[in-house]
Design a protein around this motif. Sequence first.
Motif, PDB file in Angstrom:
ATOM      1  N   TYR A  35       0.824  -1.205   0.000  1.00  0.00           N
ATOM      2  CA  TYR A  35       0.000   0.000   0.000  1.00  0.00           C
ATOM      3  C   TYR A  35       0.862   1.261   0.000  1.00  0.00           C
ATOM      4  CZ  TYR A  35      -3.921  -3.100   1.142  1.00  0.00           C
ATOM      5  OH  TYR A  35      -4.869  -4.084   1.122  1.00  0.00           O
ATOM      6  N   LYS A  36       1.970   1.217   0.730  1.00  0.00           N
ATOM      7  CA  LYS A  36       2.858   2.383   0.745  1.00  0.00           C
ATOM      8  C   LYS A  36       3.501   2.590  -0.623  1.00  0.00           C
ATOM      9  CE  LYS A  36       3.730   2.168   5.709  1.00  0.00           C
ATOM     10  NZ  LYS A  36       4.702   1.943   6.810  1.00  0.00           N
ATOM     11  N   LEU A  37       3.781   1.487  -1.316  1.00  0.00           N
ATOM     12  CA  LEU A  37       4.275   1.606  -2.688  1.00  0.00           C
ATOM     13  C   LEU A  37       3.195   2.209  -3.585  1.00  0.00           C
ATOM     14  CD1 LEU A  37       6.522   0.841  -4.814  1.00  0.00           C
ATOM     15  CD2 LEU A  37       5.200  -1.247  -5.194  1.00  0.00           C
ATOM     16  N   CYS A  38       1.961   1.747  -3.410  1.00  0.00           N
ATOM     17  CA  CYS A  38       0.854   2.271  -4.212  1.00  0.00           C
ATOM     18  C   CYS A  38       0.687   3.774  -4.018  1.00  0.00           C
ATOM     19  CB  CYS A  38      -0.446   1.559  -3.835  1.00  0.00           C
ATOM     20  SG  CYS A  38      -0.551  -0.147  -4.406  1.00  0.00           S
ATOM     21  N   SER A  39       0.864   4.233  -2.781  1.00  0.00           N
ATOM     22  CA  SER A  39       0.671   5.659  -2.505  1.00  0.00           C
ATOM     23  C   SER A  39       1.683   6.524  -3.246  1.00  0.00           C
ATOM     24  CB  SER A  39       0.755   5.916  -0.998  1.00  0.00           C
ATOM     25  OG  SER A  39       2.078   5.711  -0.522  1.00  0.00           O
ATOM     26  N   GLN A  40       2.831   5.953  -3.589  1.00  0.00           N
ATOM     27  CA  GLN A  40       3.854   6.711  -4.316  1.00  0.00           C
ATOM     28  C   GLN A  40       3.504   6.878  -5.789  1.00  0.00           C
ATOM     29  OE1 GLN A  40       7.852   5.155  -3.681  1.00  0.00           O
ATOM     30  NE2 GLN A  40       7.254   4.353  -1.688  1.00  0.00           N
ATOM     31  N   TYR A  41       2.625   6.002  -6.300  1.00  0.00           N
ATOM     32  CA  TYR A  41       2.343   6.006  -7.739  1.00  0.00           C
ATOM     33  C   TYR A  41       0.855   6.185  -8.039  1.00  0.00           C
ATOM     34  CZ  TYR A  41       7.118   4.361  -7.923  1.00  0.00           C
ATOM     35  OH  TYR A  41       8.487   4.261  -7.770  1.00  0.00           O
ATOM     36  N   GLN A  42       0.139   6.783  -7.080  1.00  0.00           N
ATOM     37  CA  GLN A  42      -1.269   7.137  -7.274  1.00  0.00           C
ATOM     38  C   GLN A  42      -2.142   5.935  -7.643  1.00  0.00           C
ATOM     39  OE1 GLN A  42       1.258   9.368  -8.901  1.00  0.00           O
ATOM     40  NE2 GLN A  42       1.161  10.106  -6.792  1.00  0.00           N
ATOM     41  N   VAL A  43      -1.825   4.786  -7.067  1.00  0.00           N
ATOM     42  CA  VAL A  43      -2.676   3.608  -7.214  1.00  0.00           C
ATOM     43  C   VAL A  43      -3.600   3.543  -6.000  1.00  0.00           C
ATOM     44  CG1 VAL A  43      -2.755   1.089  -7.337  1.00  0.00           C
ATOM     45  CG2 VAL A  43      -0.966   2.352  -8.549  1.00  0.00           C
ATOM     46  N   SER A  44      -4.894   3.486  -6.234  1.00  0.00           N
ATOM     47  CA  SER A  44      -5.859   3.518  -5.133  1.00  0.00           C
ATOM     48  C   SER A  44      -5.884   2.196  -4.378  1.00  0.00           C
ATOM     49  CB  SER A  44      -7.259   3.815  -5.676  1.00  0.00           C
ATOM     50  OG  SER A  44      -7.306   5.079  -6.302  1.00  0.00           O
ATOM     51  N   TYR A  45      -6.115   2.293  -3.073  1.00  0.00           N
ATOM     52  CA  TYR A  45      -6.306   1.134  -2.210  1.00  0.00           C
ATOM     53  C   TYR A  45      -7.250   1.561  -1.096  1.00  0.00           C
ATOM     54  CZ  TYR A  45      -2.669   3.699   0.317  1.00  0.00           C
ATOM     55  OH  TYR A  45      -1.950   4.687   0.938  1.00  0.00           O
ATOM     56  N   PRO A  46      -7.886   0.645  -0.381  1.00  0.00           N
ATOM     57  CA  PRO A  46      -8.855   1.036   0.642  1.00  0.00           C
ATOM     58  C   PRO A  46      -8.206   1.855   1.759  1.00  0.00           C
ATOM     59  CG  PRO A  46      -9.059  -1.294   0.114  1.00  0.00           C
ATOM     60  CD  PRO A  46      -7.795  -0.816  -0.534  1.00  0.00           C
ATOM     61  N   GLN A  47      -8.988   2.745   2.360  1.00  0.00           N
ATOM     62  CA  GLN A  47      -8.502   3.441   3.553  1.00  0.00           C
ATOM     63  C   GLN A  47      -8.115   2.377   4.578  1.00  0.00           C
ATOM     64  OE1 GLN A  47     -11.430   5.643   5.738  1.00  0.00           O
ATOM     65  NE2 GLN A  47      -9.917   6.907   6.792  1.00  0.00           N
ATOM     66  N   THR A  48      -6.872   2.444   5.046  1.00  0.00           N
ATOM     67  CA  THR A  48      -6.313   1.344   5.834  1.00  0.00           C
ATOM     68  C   THR A  48      -5.615   1.852   7.085  1.00  0.00           C
ATOM     69  OG1 THR A  48      -5.959   0.028   3.825  1.00  0.00           O
ATOM     70  CG2 THR A  48      -4.715  -0.616   5.782  1.00  0.00           C
ATOM     71  N   TYR A  49      -5.856   1.157   8.191  1.00  0.00           N
ATOM     72  CA  TYR A  49      -5.132   1.390   9.438  1.00  0.00           C
ATOM     73  C   TYR A  49      -4.446   0.088   9.830  1.00  0.00           C
ATOM     74  CZ  TYR A  49      -8.032   5.575   9.888  1.00  0.00           C
ATOM     75  OH  TYR A  49      -8.654   6.775   9.662  1.00  0.00           O
ATOM     76  N   ALA A  50      -3.192   0.185  10.210  1.00  0.00           N
ATOM     77  CA  ALA A  50      -2.460  -0.974  10.731  1.00  0.00           C
ATOM     78  C   ALA A  50      -2.544  -0.948  12.249  1.00  0.00           C
ATOM     79  CB  ALA A  50      -1.006  -0.924  10.284  1.00  0.00           C
ATOM     80  N   ILE A  51      -3.029  -2.034  12.832  1.00  0.00           N
ATOM     81  CA  ILE A  51      -3.130  -2.146  14.289  1.00  0.00           C
ATOM     82  C   ILE A  51      -2.043  -3.108  14.756  1.00  0.00           C
ATOM     83  CG2 ILE A  51      -4.617  -2.769  16.219  1.00  0.00           C
ATOM     84  CD1 ILE A  51      -7.011  -2.152  14.464  1.00  0.00           C
ATOM     85  N   TYR A  52      -1.180  -2.626  15.637  1.00  0.00           N
ATOM     86  CA  TYR A  52      -0.017  -3.394  16.066  1.00  0.00           C
ATOM     87  C   TYR A  52      -0.275  -4.088  17.403  1.00  0.00           C
ATOM     88  CZ  TYR A  52       2.370  -0.862  12.362  1.00  0.00           C
ATOM     89  OH  TYR A  52       2.735  -0.359  11.140  1.00  0.00           O
ATOM     90  N   PRO A  53       0.439  -5.184  17.667  1.00  0.00           N
ATOM     91  CA  PRO A  53       0.222  -5.924  18.920  1.00  0.00           C
ATOM     92  C   PRO A  53       0.454  -5.091  20.176  1.00  0.00           C
ATOM     93  CG  PRO A  53       1.495  -7.249  17.373  1.00  0.00           C
ATOM     94  CD  PRO A  53       1.397  -5.876  16.781  1.00  0.00           C
ATOM     95  N   ASN A  54       1.295  -4.039  20.081  1.00  0.00           N
ATOM     96  CA  ASN A  54       1.559  -3.216  21.265  1.00  0.00           C
ATOM     97  C   ASN A  54       0.454  -2.205  21.536  1.00  0.00           C
ATOM     98  OD1 ASN A  54       1.903  -1.264  19.318  1.00  0.00           O
ATOM     99  ND2 ASN A  54       4.057  -0.845  19.783  1.00  0.00           N
ATOM    100  N   GLY A  55      -0.591  -2.201  20.694  1.00  0.00           N
ATOM    101  CA  GLY A  55      -1.728  -1.325  20.937  1.00  0.00           C
ATOM    102  C   GLY A  55      -1.729  -0.059  20.117  1.00  0.00           C
ATOM    103  N   SER A  56      -0.630   0.270  19.444  1.00  0.00           N
ATOM    104  CA  SER A  56      -0.587   1.476  18.621  1.00  0.00           C
ATOM    105  C   SER A  56      -1.144   1.182  17.234  1.00  0.00           C
ATOM    106  CB  SER A  56       0.849   1.989  18.516  1.00  0.00           C
ATOM    107  OG  SER A  56       1.679   1.013  17.922  1.00  0.00           O
ATOM    108  N   TYR A  57      -1.357   2.250  16.462  1.00  0.00           N
ATOM    109  CA  TYR A  57      -1.859   2.059  15.110  1.00  0.00           C
ATOM    110  C   TYR A  57      -1.240   3.088  14.177  1.00  0.00           C
ATOM    111  CZ  TYR A  57      -5.057   6.043  15.786  1.00  0.00           C
ATOM    112  OH  TYR A  57      -5.586   7.281  16.008  1.00  0.00           O
TER     113      TYR A  57
END
Length: 426
Positions: free
Chosen positions: A133-155
């Motif tokens: 998704y981060k690669l897609c953001s560099q080249y204007q390729v659309s992907y769903p609004q996304t949040y990464a939720i990590y095991p330590n509780g942060s996002y």
Amino acid sequence: MKPRIFIQEFASGGGLLDDSLDPKLLVEGFGMLRVLLSNFQRLGYNPITTLDKRLSFLTSFLPTKGIIQVATAQEFIEKGLEAVKQCDYFLIIAPGSAGILSSLVQNYQQTQALSLNSSPQAISFTSNKLKMYKLCSQYQVSYPQTYAIYPNGSYEEIAVPKQGLVERNWPELLQQKRLNYPLILKPNDGVACEGLTLCSTLEQLKKNIREFFEQNPARILLLQEFIPGDNLSVSAIIHEKKCEILSINKQLVSLKSDRSEYLGGISNISHPLATKINHVCKMIVSKLPGVNGFIGLDFIATKKPRDKNKIYLLELNPRVTTPFCGLLAPQNQPITPFFAGGNKRKKPLPREQSTRNPCYFSKIMVRRSSKWTTKKYPQLLTNPGIITPPLDFEKNTGSIAFIRGLGKTAEQAKQAFDKNCRELVK
């Protein structure tokens, strides 16, 4: 002398010898193995494979005499490596999660055999949806609004690449008004519908997040907007960053709050956004060094009025995917892949272009009350509509089979599929 190729499918080939057999996984895996062995045999190769010893009753369905049965997880690795040493090429089908596919490819690259897979580095990168998704953001390729939720509780909000890690607890994220239900939860490195759930309420969302981390304390979970539209995949062949689109496929997916499931699909469909999809596929692949051979890309073609004619990339699978069970049907011409390998072979092998018919393929349940018995196995061998015969490893349950039907149109393919299902149980 015919060139030798080692083809190994993880689930049916012995990769699950430490686990119980799951027919829902096996019918797809065994089906992909069977069609690939047949495809390369038709191309004039001598295919070799491994087979979980518990599946020895299926040997007659594999179109090769080069079947190596394995009884332990250690044999799966050792006998696989010994087989590759005797071959000219190898092609592996395995999950990208947990480093399974990349490790197998790296192990077999010790030999002189030429890999028809992507490089281990490319497999690791593309199996990580966050990186994609981060690669897609560099080249204007659309992907769903996304949040990464990590095991330590942060996002982390992936839709804003420069934002970085947000040191807050994920429950705060769930209270934000901009999150509109339903929402999708899925593992960052998941394959197919593994761990994917559709959450319609805040209570469901909290429950599924907590249960995921209880079972997977070291994995990353993705929270995504649900985008209504056509679930599509693209089957392609890659060679030196050049992408040949073989087919656009419709996916049949059952989305649920507890467990979602990939059921099958329709290969080689017509779609009004085909030109745009092909362009995006080729552009993405051009930015991914090391991606080679058979691959699959998953998209959503939206039906939202404000996003009409927009496509969203969901993931890239750096391997043979299930729609190849339709593309490689015996009624279609065999497909020669582009061969990877750098200086060993600079040009792809020649391939005849052909028109491939749509194919409807799906898993089906064959209940015990039906007229099906394993005594019918021999008569199924010559039916091209039976990809994998009914499998059953648990008492008091039905069997799972993998069936296909071909036609000049998607509607005719579905009719042929229905006919093959009826033939199975009559």
